[in-house]
Design a protein around this motif. Structure first.
Motif, PDB file in Angstrom:
ATOM      1  N   GLN A   1     -10.927   6.694   4.834  1.00 40.96           N
ATOM      2  CA  GLN A   1     -10.060   7.855   4.599  1.00 40.96           C
ATOM      3  C   GLN A   1      -8.613   7.411   4.717  1.00 40.96           C
ATOM      4  O   GLN A   1      -8.300   6.481   5.455  1.00 40.96           O
ATOM      5  N   GLY A   2      -7.735   8.117   4.014  1.00 41.34           N
ATOM      6  CA  GLY A   2      -6.308   7.830   4.104  1.00 41.34           C
ATOM      7  C   GLY A   2      -5.799   7.029   2.918  1.00 41.34           C
ATOM      8  O   GLY A   2      -6.570   6.533   2.093  1.00 41.34           O
ATOM      9  N   ASP A   3      -4.474   6.923   2.845  1.00 42.59           N
ATOM     10  CA  ASP A   3      -3.807   6.241   1.733  1.00 42.59           C
ATOM     11  C   ASP A   3      -3.084   4.996   2.242  1.00 42.59           C
ATOM     12  O   ASP A   3      -2.061   5.103   2.928  1.00 42.59           O
ATOM     13  N   PRO A   4      -3.592   3.807   1.906  1.00 47.91           N
ATOM     14  CA  PRO A   4      -2.933   2.581   2.351  1.00 47.91           C
ATOM     15  C   PRO A   4      -1.599   2.360   1.635  1.00 47.91           C
ATOM     16  O   PRO A   4      -1.434   2.711   0.462  1.00 47.91           O
ATOM     17  N   ASP A   5      -0.674   1.776   2.334  1.00 53.37           N
ATOM     18  CA  ASP A   5       0.592   1.285   1.767  1.00 53.37           C
ATOM     19  C   ASP A   5       0.410  -0.216   1.564  1.00 53.37           C
ATOM     20  O   ASP A   5       0.644  -1.009   2.463  1.00 53.37           O
ATOM     21  N   HIS A   6      -0.038  -0.611   0.374  1.00 55.85           N
ATOM     22  CA  HIS A   6      -0.418  -2.000   0.120  1.00 55.85           C
ATOM     23  C   HIS A   6       0.811  -2.910   0.062  1.00 55.85           C
ATOM     24  O   HIS A   6       1.739  -2.662  -0.705  1.00 55.85           O
ATOM     25  N   ARG A   7       0.762  -3.993   0.844  1.00 51.89           N
ATOM     26  CA  ARG A   7       1.862  -4.964   0.860  1.00 51.89           C
ATOM     27  C   ARG A   7       1.344  -6.398   0.750  1.00 51.89           C
ATOM     28  O   ARG A   7       2.052  -7.347   1.097  1.00 51.89           O
ATOM     29  N   ASP A   8       0.117  -6.545   0.273  1.00 47.09           N
ATOM     30  CA  ASP A   8      -0.483  -7.868   0.159  1.00 47.09           C
ATOM     31  C   ASP A   8      -0.157  -8.490  -1.185  1.00 47.09           C
ATOM     32  O   ASP A   8       0.452  -7.862  -2.061  1.00 47.09           O
ATOM     33  N   SER A   9      -0.581  -9.752  -1.350  1.00 50.00           N
ATOM     34  CA  SER A   9      -0.422 -10.478  -2.614  1.00 50.00           C
ATOM     35  C   SER A   9      -1.780 -10.855  -3.190  1.00 50.00           C
ATOM     36  O   SER A   9      -1.895 -11.837  -3.924  1.00 50.00           O
ATOM     37  N   VAL A  10      -2.820 -10.074  -2.871  1.00 51.28           N
ATOM     38  CA  VAL A  10      -4.189 -10.398  -3.265  1.00 51.28           C
ATOM     39  C   VAL A  10      -4.754  -9.374  -4.242  1.00 51.28           C
ATOM     40  O   VAL A  10      -5.257  -9.725  -5.302  1.00 51.28           O
ATOM     41  N   LEU A  11      -4.682  -8.106  -3.892  1.00 51.15           N
ATOM     42  CA  LEU A  11      -5.328  -7.066  -4.674  1.00 51.15           C
ATOM     43  C   LEU A  11      -4.649  -6.856  -6.018  1.00 51.15           C
ATOM     44  O   LEU A  11      -3.423  -6.947  -6.134  1.00 51.15           O
ATOM     45  N   THR A  12      -5.459  -6.545  -7.038  1.00 50.29           N
ATOM     46  CA  THR A  12      -4.917  -6.160  -8.331  1.00 50.29           C
ATOM     47  C   THR A  12      -4.381  -4.735  -8.238  1.00 50.29           C
ATOM     48  O   THR A  12      -4.667  -3.996  -7.289  1.00 50.29           O
TER      49      THR A  12
END
Length: 311
Positions: free
Chosen positions: A274-285
């Motif tokens: 649950q919830g909305d991530p704030d993505h800051r990685d260099s992996v996920l498309t």
């Protein structure tokens, strides 16, 4: 399921270019190693607080050994210096994996772009593309010809591979590769950050697949405090500003696999319930980010006040 982890023996240590060593790793009892596919990497534990990720660059069909290549980085954090100066044939090294966040997807045509040590994940992709009878080309750049690893192995692909050392040809000419990408073509790129940035600017995003060895600069995000509920235990952990989710859950006594702490290796990828991530990685498309199904807890945060994670 826990990832494979074992102590392997350095069966061979070979200089394959100026500043680049190739290591062949085998099980000390001759056991088969886990299967892997092009694009996979392993974690190599070189000592306390010294763990690095290296792409597998051998033959996936050979279950008797794994091969990696390590570039000496004088300005690095000590991992490459340890491999080059202290790790010898016959020594044992702990490894974990393999993991693959850079898989070779089926396509009729491929355009590969590699810069320097970025050739390592690309090399087994070429063999796979060839075996699938796909159309493909490789543009491979480096500082000098002597610094470019595996050029001898690439000679078998005469006509499909362009070797472009910077001291001979200048910076890579990306135009012929990227200015006209036909439908059904995938572009795979690995190398230094400036090369990846240049490729991302010119290539249609839907066709591009990249792997970064260093974290990509991320725009500033929310730094507010938020809560993380750990679904497996029912516990709730507060994540203050400036503290990562990883550090917060570890401080609460929760054991979590992690490695790079920079959002580049994918070791700490965690399911988001649950919830909305704030993505800051260099992996996920971008598609994976939009789905919000997983996050890298070493760098990513929360867009709201609460996340529920499968921990």
């Amino acid at each position: 399921m826990s990832p494979y982890e074992a102590e392997l023996v350095v069966a061979q240590k070979e200089l394959v270019a100026d500043g680049v060593l190739a290591l062949t790793l085998r099980h000390p009892l001759g056991e088969e190693l886990p299967a892997w596919e092009p694009g996979a990497h392993i974690d190599v534990v070189l000592g306390p607080e010294l763990e690095r990720q290296y792409s597998l660059c051998g033959d996936p069909a050979d279950r008797s050994a794994w091969r990696i290549a390590v570039l000496r980085e004088p300005a690095g954090r000590g991992g490459s210096a340890y491999v080059h100066d202290q790790l010898g044939e016959g020594d044992k090294v702990r490894v974990r994996g393999p993991r693959n966040h850079f898989p070779l997807e089926p396509a009729a045509r491929y355009r590969f772009v590699a810069g320097g040590i970025g050739i390592t994940p690309i090399l087994p992709m070429l063999a796979a593309a060839e075996a699938a009878d796909a159309e493909w080309t490789l543009l491979y750049g480096g500082r000098t010809r002597r610094s470019m690893a595996f050029t001898g192995e690439l000679a078998r692909y005469a006509g499909r591979v362009t070797i472009a050392p910077e001291d001979e040809t200048g910076l890579l000419d990306l135009g012929p590769v990227l200015d006209d990408v036909p439908d059904g073509t995938l572009v795979y790129c690995c190398g230094p950050g400036p090369l990846l940035d240049a490729v991302e600017e010119r290539c249609p995003s839907g066709a591009l697949r990249v792997e970064r060895f260093q974290p990509k600069g991320q725009p500033a995000g929310l730094e507010a405090e938020f809560e993380v509920e750990l679904a497996q235990s029912g516990r709730t952990v507060t994540v203050p500003p400036g503290v990562s989710v990883l550090d917060a859950v570890r401080a609460a006594g929760v054991e979590v696999l992690y490695s790079c702490t920079e959002g580049t290796c994918g070791t700490c990828e965690t399911d988001v319930l649950q919830g909305d991530p704030d993505h800051r990685d260099s992996v996920l498309t971008q598609e994976e980010r939009d789905s919000g199904e997983t996050m890298m807890i070493c760098v990513s945060r929360c867009l709201g006040r609460r996340l529920v994670l499968d921990l």
